[in-house]
Design a protein around this motif. Structure first.
Motif, PDB file in Angstrom:
ATOM      1  N   MET A 207     -15.524 -13.279  92.280  1.00 41.76           N
ATOM      2  CA  MET A 207     -16.816 -12.840  91.755  1.00 41.76           C
ATOM      3  C   MET A 207     -16.626 -12.015  90.486  1.00 41.76           C
ATOM      4  N   VAL A 208     -15.684 -11.092  90.504  1.00 42.10           N
ATOM      5  CA  VAL A 208     -15.418 -10.264  89.325  1.00 42.10           C
ATOM      6  C   VAL A 208     -14.920 -11.134  88.177  1.00 42.10           C
ATOM      7  N   ALA A 209     -13.999 -12.050  88.457  1.00 43.95           N
ATOM      8  CA  ALA A 209     -13.467 -12.920  87.395  1.00 43.95           C
ATOM      9  C   ALA A 209     -14.576 -13.763  86.779  1.00 43.95           C
ATOM     10  N   ALA A 210     -15.443 -14.329  87.618  1.00 50.70           N
ATOM     11  CA  ALA A 210     -16.550 -15.140  87.098  1.00 50.70           C
ATOM     12  C   ALA A 210     -17.477 -14.308  86.226  1.00 50.70           C
ATOM     13  N   ALA A 211     -17.813 -13.106  86.672  1.00 47.84           N
ATOM     14  CA  ALA A 211     -18.700 -12.237  85.891  1.00 47.84           C
ATOM     15  C   ALA A 211     -18.048 -11.847  84.564  1.00 47.84           C
ATOM     16  N   LEU A 212     -16.753 -11.552  84.584  1.00 48.46           N
ATOM     17  CA  LEU A 212     -16.058 -11.188  83.343  1.00 48.46           C
ATOM     18  C   LEU A 212     -16.042 -12.358  82.361  1.00 48.46           C
ATOM     19  N   ILE A 213     -15.811 -13.552  82.871  1.00 47.87           N
ATOM     20  CA  ILE A 213     -15.793 -14.728  81.994  1.00 47.87           C
ATOM     21  C   ILE A 213     -17.176 -14.963  81.389  1.00 47.87           C
ATOM     22  N   VAL A 214     -18.224 -14.795  82.190  1.00 51.79           N
ATOM     23  CA  VAL A 214     -19.593 -14.908  81.675  1.00 51.79           C
ATOM     24  C   VAL A 214     -19.823 -13.869  80.583  1.00 51.79           C
ATOM     25  N   LEU A 215     -19.366 -12.643  80.811  1.00 47.01           N
ATOM     26  CA  LEU A 215     -19.557 -11.575  79.816  1.00 47.01           C
ATOM     27  C   LEU A 215     -18.788 -11.858  78.528  1.00 47.01           C
ATOM     28  N   VAL A 216     -17.603 -12.455  78.641  1.00 47.51           N
ATOM     29  CA  VAL A 216     -16.870 -12.863  77.434  1.00 47.51           C
ATOM     30  C   VAL A 216     -17.666 -13.943  76.704  1.00 47.51           C
ATOM     31  N   GLN A 217     -18.160 -14.934  77.449  1.00 49.11           N
ATOM     32  CA  GLN A 217     -18.939 -16.024  76.863  1.00 49.11           C
ATOM     33  C   GLN A 217     -20.177 -15.499  76.135  1.00 49.11           C
ATOM     34  N   LEU A 218     -20.799 -14.462  76.707  1.00 53.70           N
ATOM     35  CA  LEU A 218     -21.989 -13.867  76.095  1.00 53.70           C
ATOM     36  C   LEU A 218     -21.647 -12.940  74.929  1.00 53.70           C
ATOM     37  N   GLY A 219     -20.367 -12.672  74.722  1.00 56.32           N
ATOM     38  CA  GLY A 219     -19.943 -11.782  73.645  1.00 56.32           C
ATOM     39  C   GLY A 219     -20.175 -10.309  73.957  1.00 56.32           C
ATOM     40  N   ARG A 220     -20.232  -9.977  75.244  1.00 56.62           N
ATOM     41  CA  ARG A 220     -20.515  -8.586  75.641  1.00 56.62           C
ATOM     42  C   ARG A 220     -19.260  -7.785  75.952  1.00 56.62           C
ATOM     43  N   ILE A 221     -18.150  -8.484  76.183  1.00 55.92           N
ATOM     44  CA  ILE A 221     -16.858  -7.810  76.312  1.00 55.92           C
ATOM     45  C   ILE A 221     -15.822  -8.631  75.567  1.00 55.92           C
ATOM     46  N   ASP A 222     -14.733  -7.971  75.224  1.00 54.16           N
ATOM     47  CA  ASP A 222     -13.622  -8.660  74.571  1.00 54.16           C
ATOM     48  C   ASP A 222     -12.821  -9.444  75.606  1.00 54.16           C
ATOM     49  N   ALA A 223     -12.243 -10.547  75.169  1.00 55.43           N
ATOM     50  CA  ALA A 223     -11.415 -11.361  76.060  1.00 55.43           C
ATOM     51  C   ALA A 223     -10.222 -10.560  76.579  1.00 55.43           C
ATOM     52  N   ILE A 224      -9.745  -9.596  75.795  1.00 52.16           N
ATOM     53  CA  ILE A 224      -8.594  -8.791  76.228  1.00 52.16           C
ATOM     54  C   ILE A 224      -8.914  -8.011  77.499  1.00 52.16           C
ATOM     55  N   ILE A 225     -10.164  -7.535  77.608  1.00 48.91           N
ATOM     56  CA  ILE A 225     -10.585  -6.801  78.810  1.00 48.91           C
ATOM     57  C   ILE A 225     -10.520  -7.731  80.023  1.00 48.91           C
ATOM     58  N   ALA A 226     -11.109  -8.911  79.887  1.00 49.42           N
ATOM     59  CA  ALA A 226     -11.100  -9.876  80.995  1.00 49.42           C
ATOM     60  C   ALA A 226      -9.670 -10.261  81.348  1.00 49.42           C
ATOM     61  N   THR A 227      -8.832 -10.460  80.350  1.00 49.29           N
ATOM     62  CA  THR A 227      -7.441 -10.847  80.593  1.00 49.29           C
ATOM     63  C   THR A 227      -6.692  -9.755  81.342  1.00 49.29           C
ATOM     64  N   ILE A 228      -6.889  -8.505  80.935  1.00 49.00           N
ATOM     65  CA  ILE A 228      -6.221  -7.379  81.605  1.00 49.00           C
ATOM     66  C   ILE A 228      -6.643  -7.311  83.072  1.00 49.00           C
TER      67      ILE A 228
END
Length: 193
Positions: A79-100
């Protein structure tokens, strides 16, 4: 495979993952961006509540199981991974955050599995640092999904601060778990040499 109320709640959390993602792929004529963000936020919060509820109910009803103990953290991480990927797609977080955050979850899950296999699971039991990281992360994600000011509060800004804090705590907690496991890792490596 046992089936009871706590496991049902965990499965509902897993089913919520494609629903969260699908909200952002519905035709633009069906939902406004704000409606998508609102529904995604509510869905994520509901999933977070079921995360707490399934553990509480399993203990209260005496319905704990090895399968439930396995499935619960898997559902959380997905669930967290899916939400982070959505947030990256929306441009609301950096991909580095999701990757970490996602990378840490994979690393620590693998470490815990290996430590359990060799009988040293207690070395990497959940710590208070991991719990604080989870609170920061689980607070940041709904704020970033909702994104627009709420009652005059810039939730996106607070969400950004919290997700960066969660990323820092993620790295810190990963270091902590690796440090706790290091004696066992060193011993096994020496034995195999």
């Amino acid at each position: 495979m046992p089936f009871n109320l706590p496991i049902l709640l965990t499965w509902l959390r897993i089913v919520a993952i494609p629903l969260l993602i699908a909200l952002y792929f519905l035709p633009a004529s069906w939902l406004t961006q704000h409606e998508r963000d609102l529904f995604a936020t509510l869905l994520f919060i509901a999933a977070a509540v079921t995360d707490w509820a399934d553990g509480y109910l399993a203990r209260k009803l005496g319905q704990t199981s090895a399968f439930g103990a396995f499935l619960d953290p898997v559902a959380d991480k997905l669930m967290v991974a899916a939400a982070l990927i959505v947030l990256v797609q929306l441009g609301r977080i950096d991909a580095i955050i999701a990757t970490i955050i996602i990378g840490r979850e994979i690393t620590i899950s693998a470490l815990r599995e290996w430590m359990a296999k060799i009988g040293a699971a207690r070395s990497v039991a959940v710590s208070m640092l991991g719990k604080v990281k989870t609170v920061a992360q689980m607070t940041a994600i709904p704020l970033l999904l909702y994104h627009v000011p709420l009652f005059g509060i810039d939730v996106a800004r607070y969400g950004n601060w919290l997700i960066w804090l969660a990323a820092l705590l993620t790295l810190w907690s990963m270091g902590y778990y690796l440090h706790m496991a290091w004696p066992e890792i060193a011993k096994r490596t020496a034995d195999e040499a």
